[in-house]
Design a protein around this motif. Structure first.
Motif, PDB file in Angstrom:
ATOM      1  N   LEU A   1       5.807   5.583  10.381  1.00 55.61           N
ATOM      2  CA  LEU A   1       4.430   6.026  10.514  1.00 55.61           C
ATOM      3  C   LEU A   1       3.547   4.860  10.930  1.00 55.61           C
ATOM      4  O   LEU A   1       3.921   3.699  10.756  1.00 55.61           O
ATOM      5  CB  LEU A   1       3.922   6.630   9.208  1.00 55.61           C
ATOM      6  N   SER A   2       2.387   5.196  11.512  1.00 53.26           N
ATOM      7  CA  SER A   2       1.439   4.161  11.885  1.00 53.26           C
ATOM      8  C   SER A   2       0.537   3.844  10.697  1.00 53.26           C
ATOM      9  O   SER A   2       0.295   4.697   9.841  1.00 53.26           O
ATOM     10  CB  SER A   2       0.611   4.593  13.104  1.00 53.26           C
ATOM     11  N   ILE A   3       0.035   2.616  10.665  1.00 52.98           N
ATOM     12  CA  ILE A   3      -0.715   2.145   9.496  1.00 52.98           C
ATOM     13  C   ILE A   3      -1.963   2.974   9.210  1.00 52.98           C
ATOM     14  O   ILE A   3      -2.363   3.101   8.061  1.00 52.98           O
ATOM     15  CB  ILE A   3      -1.080   0.650   9.618  1.00 52.98           C
ATOM     16  N   GLU A   4      -2.542   3.573  10.217  1.00 49.31           N
ATOM     17  CA  GLU A   4      -3.774   4.339   9.992  1.00 49.31           C
ATOM     18  C   GLU A   4      -3.548   5.633   9.216  1.00 49.31           C
ATOM     19  O   GLU A   4      -4.502   6.248   8.754  1.00 49.31           O
ATOM     20  CB  GLU A   4      -4.462   4.642  11.314  1.00 49.31           C
ATOM     21  N   HIS A   5      -2.297   6.037   9.048  1.00 48.71           N
ATOM     22  CA  HIS A   5      -2.016   7.309   8.391  1.00 48.71           C
ATOM     23  C   HIS A   5      -1.338   7.166   7.025  1.00 48.71           C
ATOM     24  O   HIS A   5      -0.868   8.155   6.467  1.00 48.71           O
ATOM     25  CB  HIS A   5      -1.157   8.196   9.290  1.00 48.71           C
ATOM     26  N   ILE A   6      -1.310   5.974   6.482  1.00 44.90           N
ATOM     27  CA  ILE A   6      -0.638   5.757   5.197  1.00 44.90           C
ATOM     28  C   ILE A   6      -1.205   6.671   4.116  1.00 44.90           C
ATOM     29  O   ILE A   6      -0.460   7.343   3.404  1.00 44.90           O
ATOM     30  CB  ILE A   6      -0.721   4.275   4.766  1.00 44.90           C
ATOM     31  N   GLU A   7      -2.514   6.719   3.988  1.00 45.90           N
ATOM     32  CA  GLU A   7      -3.137   7.478   2.897  1.00 45.90           C
ATOM     33  C   GLU A   7      -2.921   8.984   3.023  1.00 45.90           C
ATOM     34  O   GLU A   7      -2.994   9.703   2.035  1.00 45.90           O
ATOM     35  CB  GLU A   7      -4.622   7.159   2.817  1.00 45.90           C
TER      36      GLU A   7
ATOM     37  N   GLN B   1       0.832  -1.202   0.000  1.00 44.52           N
ATOM     38  CA  GLN B   1       0.000   0.000   0.000  1.00 44.52           C
ATOM     39  C   GLN B   1       0.872   1.259   0.000  1.00 44.52           C
ATOM     40  O   GLN B   1       0.582   2.218  -0.705  1.00 44.52           O
ATOM     41  CB  GLN B   1      -0.935   0.006   1.209  1.00 44.52           C
ATOM     42  N   ILE B   2       1.939   1.244   0.773  1.00 48.27           N
ATOM     43  CA  ILE B   2       2.855   2.390   0.806  1.00 48.27           C
ATOM     44  C   ILE B   2       3.489   2.594  -0.570  1.00 48.27           C
ATOM     45  O   ILE B   2       3.532   3.716  -1.089  1.00 48.27           O
ATOM     46  CB  ILE B   2       3.932   2.200   1.893  1.00 48.27           C
ATOM     47  N   LYS B   3       3.957   1.517  -1.162  1.00 48.08           N
ATOM     48  CA  LYS B   3       4.560   1.599  -2.499  1.00 48.08           C
ATOM     49  C   LYS B   3       3.564   2.179  -3.495  1.00 48.08           C
ATOM     50  O   LYS B   3       3.909   3.070  -4.281  1.00 48.08           O
ATOM     51  CB  LYS B   3       5.025   0.214  -2.948  1.00 48.08           C
ATOM     52  N   GLN B   4       2.333   1.718  -3.451  1.00 47.23           N
ATOM     53  CA  GLN B   4       1.312   2.198  -4.381  1.00 47.23           C
ATOM     54  C   GLN B   4       1.016   3.675  -4.164  1.00 47.23           C
ATOM     55  O   GLN B   4       0.865   4.436  -5.121  1.00 47.23           O
ATOM     56  CB  GLN B   4       0.033   1.371  -4.237  1.00 47.23           C
ATOM     57  N   GLN B   5       0.970   4.100  -2.897  1.00 52.10           N
ATOM     58  CA  GLN B   5       0.728   5.511  -2.590  1.00 52.10           C
ATOM     59  C   GLN B   5       1.847   6.391  -3.162  1.00 52.10           C
ATOM     60  O   GLN B   5       1.577   7.445  -3.726  1.00 52.10           O
ATOM     61  CB  GLN B   5       0.626   5.733  -1.078  1.00 52.10           C
ATOM     62  N   ILE B   6       3.076   5.954  -3.002  1.00 56.15           N
ATOM     63  CA  ILE B   6       4.209   6.720  -3.529  1.00 56.15           C
ATOM     64  C   ILE B   6       4.131   6.804  -5.049  1.00 56.15           C
ATOM     65  O   ILE B   6       4.268   7.877  -5.636  1.00 56.15           O
ATOM     66  CB  ILE B   6       5.553   6.093  -3.087  1.00 56.15           C
ATOM     67  N   GLU B   7       3.890   5.675  -5.692  1.00 59.07           N
ATOM     68  CA  GLU B   7       3.843   5.642  -7.151  1.00 59.07           C
ATOM     69  C   GLU B   7       2.658   6.423  -7.708  1.00 59.07           C
ATOM     70  O   GLU B   7       2.768   7.053  -8.762  1.00 59.07           O
ATOM     71  CB  GLU B   7       3.832   4.193  -7.639  1.00 59.07           C
TER      72      GLU B   7
END
Length: 119
Positions: free
Chosen positions: A100-106, A13-19
């Motif tokens: 970071l905590s998982i709830e704040h990825i987006e 999910q982090i990778k996708q957010q960055i991309e």
């Protein structure tokens, strides 16, 4: 192209957010905490992004141990969102490992991506 080592929870999910946020800006690599921290320390990767339930413990343990406490920071904790001015201050002081905590990825990952791309 800058390289980001991604470790911990929700790595895909982090990778996708960055991309999605900064296409064709970063080369993202999903690694174990140990491999990610070692590659950043060796200069093979530019940044470390780690994620756990608190944003401080598991997200940054290896980064702090290998890269160093002074270059590591928590940008978002449970119930505390990342703030752009604080994240910018961490970057300005030389932090290269971000937890970071998982709830704040987006929220936090797109912000971090934009600030790192502008550096």
């Amino acid at each position: 192209m800058k390289k980001i080592a991604i470790a911990g929870l929700q790595r895909e999910q982090i990778k996708q957010q960055i991309e999605d946020t900064m296409p064709n800006t970063f080369e993202c690599h999903i690694l174990t905490d140990m491999d990610a921290a070692m590659k950043v320390k060796a200069g093979e990767m530019d940044y470390f992004v780690g994620c756990c339930n608190t944003g401080a413990g598991g997200a940054l343990a290896m980064a702090i141990a290998i890269i160093g406490y002074g270059q590591s920071c928590t940008i978002a904790k449970p119930s505390i969102q990342a703030k752009q001015d604080e994240v910018q201050q961490f970057i300005d002081k030389g932090c290269i490992a971000f937890g970071l905590s998982i709830e704040h990825i987006e929220h936090a990952v797109p912000m971090l991506s934009k600030l790192l791309a502008a550096k």
